[in-house]
Design an enzyme around this catalytic site. Structure first.
Site, PDB file in Angstrom:
ATOM      1  CG  ASP A  44       8.514  -5.030   4.070  1.00  0.00           C
ATOM      2  OD1 ASP A  44       7.738  -4.275   3.435  1.00  0.00           O
ATOM      3  OD2 ASP A  44       9.021  -5.816   3.774  1.00  0.00           O
ATOM      4  CE1 TYR A  49       8.863 -11.031   0.401  1.00  0.00           C
ATOM      5  CE2 TYR A  49       8.593  -9.825   2.626  1.00  0.00           C
ATOM      6  CZ  TYR A  49       9.238 -10.015   1.298  1.00  0.00           C
ATOM      7  OH  TYR A  49       9.808  -8.811   0.839  1.00  0.00           O
ATOM      8  CE  LYS A  74       7.687  -5.479   0.210  1.00  0.00           C
ATOM      9  NZ  LYS A  74       7.488  -6.519   1.456  1.00  0.00           N
ATOM     10  CG  HIS A 107       6.563  -7.989  -4.050  1.00  0.00           C
ATOM     11  ND1 HIS A 107       6.297  -8.926  -2.985  1.00  0.00           N
ATOM     12  CD2 HIS A 107       7.696  -7.843  -3.988  1.00  0.00           C
ATOM     13  CE1 HIS A 107       7.420  -9.350  -2.343  1.00  0.00           C
ATOM     14  NE2 HIS A 107       8.312  -8.606  -2.929  1.00  0.00           N
TER      15      HIS A 107
END
Length: 293
Positions: A44, A49, A74, A107
């Site tokens: 994931d 990120y 996401k 997200h």
């Protein structure tokens, strides 16, 4: 050994995955490769990120067939809107180095721009129909916004990834998800957020109830918390950059918690959220530029 769950569109997904939130790009590839070596098959990540490229590198290092790795990422709110989200898929797939994404989520909800949220989800529906993603879902959606989304879209999200750990169980969210056939996936599943946003005395890892259950099974508190998620039907995505912990977090398939032990962990809920309240997410306060490459 692993455990799979079947999503509402028939796709099988590993129940236990490996997360890379706040994992520095320079250590992400090695951590992902190690997780896959240990036995994880769900990875994931997220555009926000800023480590999707390194996740892809870690997957390639593991030298597994693409079909063996379930890749989840996401779309960030800055890329919401129908056309913008289609382009965001291209950005993520390119960084990951994959032709398709197994599970693609929104997200966060964007309550102040919900029409863009709806447009983004409709883009996910298009990607699903085109076979570029195998399943679509959401993250951090509370029941009211899930209902609003369902009223304006066609597909029911397969997954809702939300903060769930022994100190914050969100029973109303879990019930709403279950009522609609949406799988609840836990981020911060062991309550790590209680460690770095509080003091060690208030951490789930030092909780006496969890500690006693762990002692009874010859397991760690972290393993007990992950087993709690799996037995209650959730997916969980623990994260670590420590090889020993990566392996330990996957070693949760050889014991079972009793009904009383599950209830004792459920009873630890404080109702206190550790992450941001989804209701206050705005583009202005949470904008992040997601690079092209």
């Amino acid at each position: 050994m692993t455990m799979n769950v079947t999503l509402n569109n028939g796709v099988e997904m590993p129940a236990l995955g490996f997360g890379v939130f706040q994992t520095p790009p320079e250590t992400t590839a090695a951590s992902v490769a190690e997780a896959l070596r240990v036995g994880y098959r769900l990875i994931d990540t997220a555009a926000s990120y800023f480590n999707e490229r390194e996740v892809g590198e870690g997957i390639r290092r593991a030298d597994l067939d693409r079909s063996e790795v379930f890749v989840e990422t996401k779309i960030w709110i800055s890329d919401y809107g129908y056309d913008e989200t289609l382009h965001s898929f291209d950005k993520s797939a390119g960084k990951l180095g994959v032709d398709y994404i197994d599970l693609l989520l929104l997200h966060q909800p964007l309550p102040t721009g919900f029409e863009r949220t709806v447009g983004a989800f409709k883009a996910l529906e298009t990607l699903l129909g085109d076979g570029r993603v195998r399943a679509i879902g959401i993250s951090n959606f509370m029941p009211d916004l899930l209902d609003r989304l369902l009223q304006q879209t066609t597909e029911v999200p397969a997954v809702n990834q939300v903060e769930v750990h022994p100190f914050f169980t969100q029973p109303e969210v879990q019930k709403a998800d279950a009522d609609h056939g949406v799988l609840t996936q836990a981020w911060s599943p062991m309550g790590g957020i209680t460690s770095y946003r509080g003091d060690s005395a208030t951490s789930t890892f030092n909780n006496a109830v969890i500690g006693e259950i762990a002692k009874a099974h010859g397991k760690t508190p972290a393993q007990v918390m992950l087993r709690w998620h799996l037995q209650e039907g959730r997916s969980a995505i623990p994260k670590s950059v420590n090889p020993d912990r990566i392996a330990a977090n996957f070693d949760v398939f050889d014991f079972e918690l009793s009904t009383d032990q599950l209830a004792a962990i459920d009873a630890l809920d404080t109702g206190v959220r550790g992450g941001p309240d989804p209701a206050v997410i705005t583009e202005e306060s949470f904008h992040r530029d997601i690079p092209e490459a």
